[in-house]
Design an enzyme around this catalytic site. Structure first.
Site, PDB file in Angstrom:
ATOM      1  N   PHE A  88       0.779  -1.375  -0.118  1.00  0.00           N
ATOM      2  CA  PHE A  88      -0.034  -0.062   0.067  1.00  0.00           C
ATOM      3  C   PHE A  88       0.931   1.244   0.038  1.00  0.00           C
ATOM      4  CE2 PHE A  88      -2.466   3.219   2.314  1.00  0.00           C
ATOM      5  CZ  PHE A  88      -3.646   3.175   1.402  1.00  0.00           C
ATOM      6  N   ASN A 187      -3.277   1.576  10.710  1.00  0.00           N
ATOM      7  CA  ASN A 187      -3.950   1.750   9.645  1.00  0.00           C
ATOM      8  C   ASN A 187      -4.380   0.399   9.018  1.00  0.00           C
ATOM      9  OD1 ASN A 187      -5.431   2.836   7.285  1.00  0.00           O
ATOM     10  ND2 ASN A 187      -3.285   3.337   6.332  1.00  0.00           N
ATOM     11  N   PRO A 188      -5.646  -0.404   9.270  1.00  0.00           N
ATOM     12  CA  PRO A 188      -5.889  -1.692   8.881  1.00  0.00           C
ATOM     13  C   PRO A 188      -6.688  -1.367   7.513  1.00  0.00           C
ATOM     14  CG  PRO A 188      -7.338  -0.844  10.810  1.00  0.00           C
ATOM     15  CD  PRO A 188      -6.205   0.162  10.528  1.00  0.00           C
TER      16      PRO A 188
END
Length: 284
Positions: A88, A187-188
């Site tokens: 990400f 920050n899942p």
């Protein structure tokens, strides 16, 4: 005006027409990367040194491939991180979450704070905390093999020996630290299954495992963070978890007083949108 600057102007128009949000900046970043100079030095590139690979990079960005995949790096607070397919790309919104954690740790009466970053991805949050909080010991958790590889690379480059990477699931991570941690941050993945991100850079290039949460509302991993934080934190320790702007109330309610949480707050990012929830584990 040099030939390169003329080409950057043409590229800016092409990227704008393709809907790229920051066309001039991206054109300049690609030009700087291809020619091995800083953006402020683009005017120094001689016409004879122009590299046609610039237009290859522009074409990739025109197709909405992330700029960070083209240049191979992403900026996060004071770091330049290696990123690419499989991890990400860290966003500016998350810098606000990391900033809150850094300020909170600095205000703690703890000589060497112990921190856990659940689902570290590229390692952006963990490394920022290790860099900006003196003597902090940071444990970064990442179960996805591809993301783990990127995190390992960045921690090797920037970790300063105080960032430790663990290939574990965030729901079961680090039982040896139960009751000892000063701050847990995450920050899942939280996008609900079936939802389609608007931005092609996210939808087509970010790994789905980092985007889509479990459960009908996508908050399965957020609930796992709550349980893990409750297990890891010492009394008085803090947790911060990022979420989508429309999920603020639901995430706030994930940290009930009955579970020992105190001072639960819904916090905003720089655009004043709900972005993360913080809570303190009670001491009673």
């Amino acid at each position: 005006m040099t030939f390169l600057l003329d080409e950057i102007a043409l590229a800016t128009a092409r990227l704008a027409e393709a809907g790229v949000p920051s066309p001039r900046t991206d054109a300049e970043e690609i030009a700087a990367f291809v020619h091995g100079v800083r953006r402020s030095e683009l005017h120094t590139v001689k016409d004879s040194e122009f590299d046609a690979l610039f237009w290859e990079g522009v074409a990739r960005r025109e197709a909405r491939e992330p700029l960070q995949h083209i240049t191979g790096h992403a900026y996060f607070r004071y770091l330049e991180l290696a990123v690419g397919p499989g991890v990400f790309v860290p966003r500016p919104e998350t810098e606000v979450v990391a900033g809150w954690a850094i300020e909170t740790l600095r205000e703690m009466d703890v000589n060497a704070p112990l921190v856990v970053d659940l689902g570290t991805g590229s390692g952006a949050i963990a490394l920022s905390i290790a860099q900006e909080v003196a003597l902090a010991e940071v444990h970064a958790v990442e179960v996805d093999p591809a993301a783990y590889t990127w995190a390992k690379r960045n921690i090797s480059e920037h970790g300063q020996g105080r960032t430790h990477l663990h290939p574990e699931d965030l729901a079961e991570a680090l039982p040896e630290l139960n009751g000892k941690v000063d701050l847990v941050i995450s920050n899942p993945p939280y996008i609900p299954p079936g939802a389609i991100p608007r931005d092609p850079e996210v939808r087509d290039y970010d790994p789905s495992r980092a985007l889509y949460g479990s459960g009908d509302d996508g908050l399965g991993e957020v609930r796992a963070v709550e349980r893990t934080a409750r297990r890891l934190l010492r009394p008085g320790g803090w947790v911060a978890v990022e979420h989508a702007d429309e999920q603020g109330r639901a995430v706030y309610l994930t940290f009930p007083e009955d579970n020992g949480w105190r001072d639960v707050r819904l916090r905003q990012d720089l655009t004043r949108r709900d972005r993360f929830v913080t809570a303190r584990l009670g001491q009673d």
